[in-house]
Design a protein around this motif. Structure first.
Motif, PDB file in Angstrom:
ATOM      1  N   ASN A   1       8.291  25.194  -0.765  1.00  0.00           N
ATOM      2  CA  ASN A   1       9.279  25.229   0.295  1.00  0.00           C
ATOM      3  C   ASN A   1      10.277  26.305  -0.072  1.00  0.00           C
ATOM      4  O   ASN A   1      10.516  26.586  -1.231  1.00  0.00           O
ATOM      5  N   MET A   2      10.901  26.911   0.917  1.00  0.00           N
ATOM      6  CA  MET A   2      11.885  27.940   0.629  1.00  0.00           C
ATOM      7  C   MET A   2      13.116  27.693   1.471  1.00  0.00           C
ATOM      8  O   MET A   2      13.028  27.515   2.671  1.00  0.00           O
ATOM      9  N   ALA A   3      14.258  27.696   0.863  1.00  0.00           N
ATOM     10  CA  ALA A   3      15.508  27.574   1.602  1.00  0.00           C
ATOM     11  C   ALA A   3      16.535  28.433   0.893  1.00  0.00           C
ATOM     12  O   ALA A   3      16.661  28.391  -0.310  1.00  0.00           O
ATOM     13  N   SER A   4      17.267  29.217   1.653  1.00  0.00           N
ATOM     14  CA  SER A   4      18.248  30.066   1.022  1.00  0.00           C
ATOM     15  C   SER A   4      19.180  30.626   2.060  1.00  0.00           C
ATOM     16  O   SER A   4      18.935  30.547   3.258  1.00  0.00           O
ATOM     17  N   THR A   5      20.250  31.227   1.597  1.00  0.00           N
ATOM     18  CA  THR A   5      21.162  31.918   2.484  1.00  0.00           C
ATOM     19  C   THR A   5      20.674  33.342   2.654  1.00  0.00           C
ATOM     20  O   THR A   5      20.302  33.993   1.709  1.00  0.00           O
ATOM     21  N   SER A   6      20.647  33.836   3.905  1.00  0.00           N
ATOM     22  CA  SER A   6      20.105  35.154   4.165  1.00  0.00           C
ATOM     23  C   SER A   6      20.783  35.720   5.381  1.00  0.00           C
ATOM     24  O   SER A   6      21.423  35.019   6.149  1.00  0.00           O
ATOM     25  N   SER A   7      20.623  37.023   5.592  1.00  0.00           N
ATOM     26  CA  SER A   7      21.275  37.679   6.710  1.00  0.00           C
ATOM     27  C   SER A   7      20.309  38.588   7.421  1.00  0.00           C
ATOM     28  O   SER A   7      19.297  39.004   6.868  1.00  0.00           O
ATOM     29  N   HIS A   8      20.621  38.896   8.652  1.00  0.00           N
ATOM     30  CA  HIS A   8      19.796  39.762   9.471  1.00  0.00           C
ATOM     31  C   HIS A   8      20.133  41.208   9.174  1.00  0.00           C
ATOM     32  O   HIS A   8      21.266  41.534   8.821  1.00  0.00           O
ATOM     33  N   PRO A   9      19.168  42.131   9.302  1.00  0.00           N
ATOM     34  CA  PRO A   9      19.476  43.530   9.119  1.00  0.00           C
ATOM     35  C   PRO A   9      20.557  43.971  10.102  1.00  0.00           C
ATOM     36  O   PRO A   9      20.638  43.501  11.229  1.00  0.00           O
ATOM     37  N   ALA A  10      21.403  44.874   9.662  1.00  0.00           N
ATOM     38  CA  ALA A  10      22.507  45.317  10.505  1.00  0.00           C
ATOM     39  C   ALA A  10      22.024  46.171  11.660  1.00  0.00           C
ATOM     40  O   ALA A  10      22.675  46.257  12.693  1.00  0.00           O
ATOM     41  N   SER A  11      20.887  46.859  11.489  1.00  0.00           N
ATOM     42  CA  SER A  11      20.383  47.716  12.543  1.00  0.00           C
ATOM     43  C   SER A  11      18.871  47.760  12.472  1.00  0.00           C
ATOM     44  O   SER A  11      18.264  47.228  11.559  1.00  0.00           O
ATOM     45  N   GLY A  12      18.259  48.441  13.438  1.00  0.00           N
ATOM     46  CA  GLY A  12      16.813  48.554  13.447  1.00  0.00           C
ATOM     47  C   GLY A  12      16.167  47.442  14.239  1.00  0.00           C
ATOM     48  O   GLY A  12      16.842  46.617  14.849  1.00  0.00           O
ATOM     49  N   PRO A  13      14.823  47.386  14.229  1.00  0.00           N
ATOM     50  CA  PRO A  13      14.109  46.379  15.012  1.00  0.00           C
ATOM     51  C   PRO A  13      14.372  44.973  14.480  1.00  0.00           C
ATOM     52  O   PRO A  13      14.666  44.784  13.299  1.00  0.00           O
ATOM     53  N   LEU A  14      14.299  44.003  15.391  1.00  0.00           N
ATOM     54  CA  LEU A  14      14.522  42.629  14.986  1.00  0.00           C
ATOM     55  C   LEU A  14      13.394  42.180  14.064  1.00  0.00           C
ATOM     56  O   LEU A  14      12.216  42.292  14.395  1.00  0.00           O
ATOM     57  N   THR A  15      13.756  41.664  12.914  1.00  0.00           N
ATOM     58  CA  THR A  15      12.794  41.126  11.964  1.00  0.00           C
ATOM     59  C   THR A  15      13.394  39.889  11.329  1.00  0.00           C
ATOM     60  O   THR A  15      14.608  39.671  11.367  1.00  0.00           O
ATOM     61  N   LEU A  16      12.547  39.081  10.711  1.00  0.00           N
ATOM     62  CA  LEU A  16      13.042  37.943   9.951  1.00  0.00           C
ATOM     63  C   LEU A  16      13.629  38.427   8.635  1.00  0.00           C
ATOM     64  O   LEU A  16      13.221  39.466   8.107  1.00  0.00           O
ATOM     65  N   PRO A  17      14.577  37.678   8.076  1.00  0.00           N
ATOM     66  CA  PRO A  17      15.065  38.020   6.740  1.00  0.00           C
ATOM     67  C   PRO A  17      13.905  38.045   5.745  1.00  0.00           C
ATOM     68  O   PRO A  17      12.935  37.289   5.881  1.00  0.00           O
ATOM     69  N   ASP A  18      14.003  38.896   4.745  1.00  0.00           N
ATOM     70  CA  ASP A  18      12.901  39.058   3.800  1.00  0.00           C
ATOM     71  C   ASP A  18      12.531  37.756   3.101  1.00  0.00           C
ATOM     72  O   ASP A  18      11.343  37.469   2.898  1.00  0.00           O
ATOM     73  N   ASP A  19      13.538  36.964   2.710  1.00  0.00           N
ATOM     74  CA  ASP A  19      13.228  35.737   1.985  1.00  0.00           C
ATOM     75  C   ASP A  19      12.539  34.705   2.874  1.00  0.00           C
ATOM     76  O   ASP A  19      11.673  33.951   2.413  1.00  0.00           O
ATOM     77  N   LEU A  20      12.872  34.674   4.154  1.00  0.00           N
ATOM     78  CA  LEU A  20      12.178  33.777   5.073  1.00  0.00           C
ATOM     79  C   LEU A  20      10.749  34.255   5.306  1.00  0.00           C
ATOM     80  O   LEU A  20       9.816  33.449   5.350  1.00  0.00           O
ATOM     81  N   THR A  21      10.565  35.558   5.436  1.00  0.00           N
ATOM     82  CA  THR A  21       9.214  36.109   5.587  1.00  0.00           C
ATOM     83  C   THR A  21       8.359  35.763   4.379  1.00  0.00           C
ATOM     84  O   THR A  21       7.195  35.353   4.517  1.00  0.00           O
ATOM     85  N   ARG A  22       8.911  35.910   3.175  1.00  0.00           N
ATOM     86  CA  ARG A  22       8.157  35.580   1.955  1.00  0.00           C
ATOM     87  C   ARG A  22       7.787  34.106   1.916  1.00  0.00           C
ATOM     88  O   ARG A  22       6.678  33.744   1.515  1.00  0.00           O
ATOM     89  N   ALA A  23       8.709  33.245   2.340  1.00  0.00           N
ATOM     90  CA  ALA A  23       8.437  31.808   2.340  1.00  0.00           C
ATOM     91  C   ALA A  23       7.286  31.471   3.270  1.00  0.00           C
ATOM     92  O   ALA A  23       6.410  30.665   2.945  1.00  0.00           O
ATOM     93  N   ILE A  24       7.269  32.086   4.437  1.00  0.00           N
ATOM     94  CA  ILE A  24       6.189  31.846   5.398  1.00  0.00           C
ATOM     95  C   ILE A  24       4.864  32.372   4.850  1.00  0.00           C
ATOM     96  O   ILE A  24       3.815  31.724   4.974  1.00  0.00           O
ATOM     97  N   GLN A  25       4.909  33.526   4.222  1.00  0.00           N
ATOM     98  CA  GLN A  25       3.689  34.085   3.641  1.00  0.00           C
ATOM     99  C   GLN A  25       3.166  33.215   2.503  1.00  0.00           C
ATOM    100  O   GLN A  25       1.961  32.992   2.379  1.00  0.00           O
ATOM    101  N   GLN A  26       4.066  32.703   1.670  1.00  0.00           N
ATOM    102  CA  GLN A  26       3.649  31.856   0.559  1.00  0.00           C
ATOM    103  C   GLN A  26       3.058  30.543   1.040  1.00  0.00           C
ATOM    104  O   GLN A  26       2.174  29.982   0.395  1.00  0.00           O
ATOM    105  N   ALA A  27       3.546  30.039   2.168  1.00  0.00           N
ATOM    106  CA  ALA A  27       2.967  28.807   2.716  1.00  0.00           C
ATOM    107  C   ALA A  27       1.510  29.018   3.104  1.00  0.00           C
ATOM    108  O   ALA A  27       0.692  28.101   3.006  1.00  0.00           O
TER     109      ALA A  27
END
Length: 203
Positions: free
Chosen positions: A3-29
């Protein structure tokens, strides 16, 4: 899986993406990560992710193995819940099918965050350890149950019928996280998410 839980933030600019740590958690699942990530991203709609929790579990239904993933994403105003499941019968010639569902709950609607600590050998409990397993239960009114029991009075000799008394409880989602099965880091991350959500919904 972790399971992954953490504090994270959205990129300030550019295309909408998930925070890196949330992306890693989903990939690890490991459950169709591209699909799950896109579903969560669409549900967030660009909102900043304050904290998150990813929980993957596998169940066995007769001879069929079914996988399920839950993603909880906390923003400044909403709790976003995403579920993805296997829906394949497993028969000959059946192609794989997955369903993904999201729900967006305003923080003002979250009625409770309940953490049940399971502590083995409580007589040997060490202060600050909190055990090695929790069940995280969240309620926001989508699913409610009524627990009824016969009403009684203070008179031990009374045999009158006092009807029933009960309580209404809400437990829309319940996740079990075990340090023995998923690791101590996963357990701590679940506790951190529960604390972040509890703080966000206020008094």
């Amino acid at each position: 899986m972790d399971n992954m839980a953490s504090t994270s933030s959205h990129p300030a600019s550019g295309p909408l993406t998930l925070p890196d740590d949330l992306t890693r958690a989903i990939q690890q699942a490991g459950y169709y990560p591209a699909l799950v990530a896109d579903v969560v991203l669409a549900a967030l709609g660009g909102d900043e992710v304050v904290s998150h929790l990813v929980h993957q579990e596998t169940t066995f239904d007769h001879d069929v193995v079914r996988r399920h993933i839950t993603v909880l994403a906390l923003t400044t105003s909403r709790l976003v819940i995403a579920h993805a499941d296997d829906h394949t019968d497993g028969g000959p010639g059946q192609e794989d099918v997955a369903t993904a569902t999201t729900e967006s709950v305003p923080l003002s609607a979250v009625r409770g965050v309940m953490v049940t600590h399971v502590v083995a050998r409580p007589q040997d409990y060490q202060p600050g350890s909190l055990g090695r397993e929790i069940t995280l239960t969240l309620g926001w009114g989508a699913v409610s149950r009524i627990d009824l029991m016969p009403a009684s009075c203070a008179d031990p000799d009374c045999d009158a019928d006092h009807g029933y008394e009960g309580s209404v409880a809400s437990d829309d989602i319940s996740l079990r996280i075990s340090a023995d099965a998923e690791g101590e880091v996963a357990l701590q991350q679940a506790l951190d998410f529960a604390q972040a959500l509890s703080t966000s919904i206020g008094p």
